[in-house]
Design a protein around this motif. Structure first.
Motif, PDB file in Angstrom:
ATOM      1  N   GLY A   4     -44.391  44.886 -10.515  1.00  0.00           N
ATOM      2  CA  GLY A   4     -44.138  43.742  -9.654  1.00  0.00           C
ATOM      3  C   GLY A   4     -45.208  42.520  -9.489  1.00  0.00           C
ATOM      4  O   GLY A   4     -44.916  41.536  -9.473  1.00  0.00           O
ATOM      5  N   GLU A   5     -46.391  43.243  -9.182  1.00  0.00           N
ATOM      6  CA  GLU A   5     -47.401  42.182  -9.124  1.00  0.00           C
ATOM      7  C   GLU A   5     -47.563  41.420 -10.338  1.00  0.00           C
ATOM      8  O   GLU A   5     -47.801  40.264 -10.181  1.00  0.00           O
ATOM      9  CB  GLU A   5     -48.738  42.886  -8.816  1.00  0.00           C
ATOM     10  CG  GLU A   5     -48.495  43.402  -7.134  1.00  0.00           C
ATOM     11  CD  GLU A   5     -49.744  44.395  -6.996  1.00  0.00           C
ATOM     12  OE1 GLU A   5     -50.226  44.366  -5.866  1.00  0.00           O
ATOM     13  OE2 GLU A   5     -50.505  45.069  -7.870  1.00  0.00           O
ATOM     14  N   ARG A   6     -47.467  42.108 -11.411  1.00  0.00           N
ATOM     15  CA  ARG A   6     -47.708  41.437 -12.780  1.00  0.00           C
ATOM     16  C   ARG A   6     -46.789  40.231 -12.847  1.00  0.00           C
ATOM     17  O   ARG A   6     -47.002  38.993 -13.239  1.00  0.00           O
ATOM     18  CB  ARG A   6     -47.660  42.310 -13.871  1.00  0.00           C
ATOM     19  CG  ARG A   6     -48.845  43.242 -14.094  1.00  0.00           C
ATOM     20  CD  ARG A   6     -48.654  44.460 -15.025  1.00  0.00           C
ATOM     21  NE  ARG A   6     -49.663  45.413 -15.079  1.00  0.00           N
ATOM     22  CZ  ARG A   6     -50.282  45.670 -16.108  1.00  0.00           C
ATOM     23  NH1 ARG A   6     -50.009  44.838 -17.232  1.00  0.00           N
ATOM     24  NH2 ARG A   6     -51.445  46.237 -16.313  1.00  0.00           N
ATOM     25  N   GLN A   7     -45.490  40.773 -12.572  1.00  0.00           N
ATOM     26  CA  GLN A   7     -44.550  39.438 -12.644  1.00  0.00           C
ATOM     27  C   GLN A   7     -44.536  38.413 -11.786  1.00  0.00           C
ATOM     28  O   GLN A   7     -44.232  37.286 -12.289  1.00  0.00           O
ATOM     29  CB  GLN A   7     -43.140  40.385 -12.652  1.00  0.00           C
ATOM     30  CG  GLN A   7     -41.902  39.549 -13.160  1.00  0.00           C
ATOM     31  CD  GLN A   7     -41.804  39.239 -14.784  1.00  0.00           C
ATOM     32  OE1 GLN A   7     -42.694  38.477 -14.796  1.00  0.00           O
ATOM     33  NE2 GLN A   7     -40.892  39.683 -15.289  1.00  0.00           N
ATOM     34  N   ALA A  31     -36.112  32.310 -18.038  1.00  0.00           N
ATOM     35  CA  ALA A  31     -36.583  33.645 -17.973  1.00  0.00           C
ATOM     36  C   ALA A  31     -35.893  34.841 -18.897  1.00  0.00           C
ATOM     37  O   ALA A  31     -34.528  34.409 -18.610  1.00  0.00           O
ATOM     38  CB  ALA A  31     -36.543  34.030 -16.409  1.00  0.00           C
ATOM     39  N   ASP A  32     -36.524  35.425 -19.376  1.00  0.00           N
ATOM     40  CA  ASP A  32     -35.947  36.746 -20.230  1.00  0.00           C
ATOM     41  C   ASP A  32     -36.131  38.061 -19.572  1.00  0.00           C
ATOM     42  O   ASP A  32     -37.132  38.793 -19.669  1.00  0.00           O
ATOM     43  CB  ASP A  32     -36.652  36.658 -21.557  1.00  0.00           C
ATOM     44  CG  ASP A  32     -35.726  37.437 -22.642  1.00  0.00           C
ATOM     45  OD1 ASP A  32     -34.691  38.022 -22.225  1.00  0.00           O
ATOM     46  OD2 ASP A  32     -36.184  37.378 -23.768  1.00  0.00           O
ATOM     47  N   GLU A  33     -35.049  38.461 -19.027  1.00  0.00           N
ATOM     48  CA  GLU A  33     -34.815  40.101 -18.337  1.00  0.00           C
ATOM     49  C   GLU A  33     -36.139  39.992 -17.171  1.00  0.00           C
ATOM     50  O   GLU A  33     -36.764  40.924 -17.272  1.00  0.00           O
ATOM     51  CB  GLU A  33     -34.862  40.881 -19.296  1.00  0.00           C
ATOM     52  CG  GLU A  33     -33.785  41.029 -20.256  1.00  0.00           C
ATOM     53  CD  GLU A  33     -32.622  41.551 -19.682  1.00  0.00           C
ATOM     54  OE1 GLU A  33     -32.686  41.897 -18.381  1.00  0.00           O
ATOM     55  OE2 GLU A  33     -31.424  41.738 -20.259  1.00  0.00           O
ATOM     56  N   PRO A  34     -36.222  39.035 -16.250  1.00  0.00           N
ATOM     57  CA  PRO A  34     -37.439  38.990 -15.348  1.00  0.00           C
ATOM     58  C   PRO A  34     -37.430  40.410 -14.513  1.00  0.00           C
ATOM     59  O   PRO A  34     -38.602  40.290 -14.079  1.00  0.00           O
ATOM     60  CB  PRO A  34     -37.360  37.688 -14.629  1.00  0.00           C
ATOM     61  CG  PRO A  34     -35.669  37.477 -14.713  1.00  0.00           C
ATOM     62  CD  PRO A  34     -35.200  37.990 -16.067  1.00  0.00           C
ATOM     63  N   THR A  35     -36.403  40.962 -14.165  1.00  0.00           N
ATOM     64  CA  THR A  35     -36.398  42.103 -13.376  1.00  0.00           C
ATOM     65  C   THR A  35     -36.507  43.443 -14.387  1.00  0.00           C
ATOM     66  O   THR A  35     -36.405  44.606 -13.429  1.00  0.00           O
ATOM     67  CB  THR A  35     -35.200  42.068 -12.230  1.00  0.00           C
ATOM     68  OG1 THR A  35     -34.227  42.321 -13.093  1.00  0.00           O
ATOM     69  CG2 THR A  35     -35.587  40.896 -11.562  1.00  0.00           C
ATOM     70  N   ARG A  77     -36.514  47.907  -5.544  1.00  0.00           N
ATOM     71  CA  ARG A  77     -37.199  47.118  -4.335  1.00  0.00           C
ATOM     72  C   ARG A  77     -37.925  46.039  -4.926  1.00  0.00           C
ATOM     73  O   ARG A  77     -37.892  44.795  -4.320  1.00  0.00           O
ATOM     74  CB  ARG A  77     -38.021  48.127  -3.522  1.00  0.00           C
ATOM     75  CG  ARG A  77     -38.723  47.456  -2.553  1.00  0.00           C
ATOM     76  CD  ARG A  77     -39.385  48.501  -1.577  1.00  0.00           C
ATOM     77  NE  ARG A  77     -39.983  47.972  -0.263  1.00  0.00           N
ATOM     78  CZ  ARG A  77     -40.918  48.461   0.428  1.00  0.00           C
ATOM     79  NH1 ARG A  77     -41.042  49.832   0.292  1.00  0.00           N
ATOM     80  NH2 ARG A  77     -41.347  47.763   1.457  1.00  0.00           N
ATOM     81  N   ALA A  78     -38.863  46.150  -5.765  1.00  0.00           N
ATOM     82  CA  ALA A  78     -39.575  45.194  -6.416  1.00  0.00           C
ATOM     83  C   ALA A  78     -38.769  44.008  -7.244  1.00  0.00           C
ATOM     84  O   ALA A  78     -38.858  42.913  -7.088  1.00  0.00           O
ATOM     85  CB  ALA A  78     -40.545  45.477  -7.482  1.00  0.00           C
ATOM     86  N   ALA A  79     -37.659  44.294  -7.755  1.00  0.00           N
ATOM     87  CA  ALA A  79     -36.811  43.464  -8.466  1.00  0.00           C
ATOM     88  C   ALA A  79     -36.137  42.564  -7.325  1.00  0.00           C
ATOM     89  O   ALA A  79     -35.911  41.446  -7.646  1.00  0.00           O
ATOM     90  CB  ALA A  79     -35.790  44.266  -9.229  1.00  0.00           C
ATOM     91  N   GLU A 121     -35.633  37.144  -4.890  1.00  0.00           N
ATOM     92  CA  GLU A 121     -35.671  36.276  -3.686  1.00  0.00           C
ATOM     93  C   GLU A 121     -36.868  35.290  -4.017  1.00  0.00           C
ATOM     94  O   GLU A 121     -36.491  34.208  -3.570  1.00  0.00           O
ATOM     95  CB  GLU A 121     -36.083  37.173  -2.430  1.00  0.00           C
ATOM     96  CG  GLU A 121     -35.829  36.436  -0.970  1.00  0.00           C
ATOM     97  CD  GLU A 121     -34.437  36.064  -0.631  1.00  0.00           C
ATOM     98  OE1 GLU A 121     -34.280  34.997   0.043  1.00  0.00           O
ATOM     99  OE2 GLU A 121     -33.626  36.773  -1.113  1.00  0.00           O
ATOM    100  N   ASP A 122     -37.651  35.551  -4.513  1.00  0.00           N
ATOM    101  CA  ASP A 122     -38.778  34.517  -4.775  1.00  0.00           C
ATOM    102  C   ASP A 122     -38.496  33.728  -5.800  1.00  0.00           C
ATOM    103  O   ASP A 122     -38.542  32.527  -5.604  1.00  0.00           O
ATOM    104  CB  ASP A 122     -40.284  35.469  -5.358  1.00  0.00           C
ATOM    105  CG  ASP A 122     -40.734  36.387  -4.283  1.00  0.00           C
ATOM    106  OD1 ASP A 122     -40.498  35.984  -2.895  1.00  0.00           O
ATOM    107  OD2 ASP A 122     -41.342  37.318  -4.420  1.00  0.00           O
TER     108      ASP A 122
END
Length: 226
Positions: A143-146, A163-167, A173-175, A180-181
């Motif tokens: 999550g921090e890296r993304q 964006a290509d499959e950002p989550t 939870r991180a996704a 949201e961000d």
């Protein structure tokens, strides 16, 4: 600055095989669009065509700029000026800090622009809650890296975010936090966001969703082009 999109008779071919064929598609500046479909359907090919990373035929216009008509070096220059790209596998330099990664594009800009890019990268990192300090991203969670990758994409203040499959690499939870961000930053900045994703949580937050199957758009739901 966000730009309207207009596509007519777009094709991407590999030899005699057609990988992608989009007869007509338009979207206003500032739209948030999702692209879904089965693996191998042509989603990433479409995203790469939109960014000018691959050769395409037909008309694909961001405002007045028809990408397929540009030489490769001019497509690269257009992408550097107008687009922020967010990749599934982050593409960060493990030995660098978040700030160094996020501000990396400043190295390829005129000296007069570098301070602003660094300041914008720091601002986005702070908004996304990325830890400060000299710690390198090699020790960061997915999550921090993304989030660092998003800050890097936004550091040049592009009007277009792809964006290509950002989550895909994140837990739920991180996704959800990343969704949201990402959508919040895009809407607040009036940016166009086009995201390839299988994540229904992300797709539900966008204005419009295209389904691609066998290289063609088979469904188009949500807010339509103005």
């Amino acid at each position: 600055m966000a730009m309207p999109l207009q596509i007519t008779d777009l094709e991407v071919r590999a030899g005699h095989r057609t990988l992608l064929a989009v007869a007509e598609l338009s979207a206003p500046a500032g739209a948030l669009i999702g692209i879904r479909g089965p693996s191998g359907a042509g989603k990433s090919t479409f995203l790469h065509a939109l960014s000018g990373l691959i050769e395409a035929h037909g008309r694909l216009c961001w405002a007045e700029v028809d990408l397929p008509r540009l030489r490769p070096e001019r497509r690269t220059a257009f992408r550097a000026r107008n687009m922020g790209l967010i990749f599934q596998d982050f593409l960060l330099f493990e030995e660098l800090s978040p700030q160094e990664n996020a501000g990396l594009s400043g190295l390829f800009k005129p000296r007069r622009d570098r301070e602003a890019i660094g300041a914008r990268a720091a601002k986005v990192l702070a908004r996304l809650g990325v830890p400060e300090g000299t710690r390198t991203v090699g020790s960061f969670s997915g999550g921090e890296r993304q989030r660092v990758a998003i800050a890097r994409a936004l550091a040049t203040d592009p009007g277009l975010l792809l964006a290509d499959e950002p989550t895909a690499s994140l837990d739920r939870r991180a996704a959800d936090a990343l969704i949201e961000d990402l959508t919040g930053l895009a809407r607040a900045g009036g940016k166009t966001l086009i995201a390839v994703s299988h994540d229904t949580h992300l797709l539900e937050r966008l204005d419009r969703v295209l389904t691609i199957e066998d290289g063609q758009v088979t469904e188009d739901t949500g807010v339509q082009a103005a």
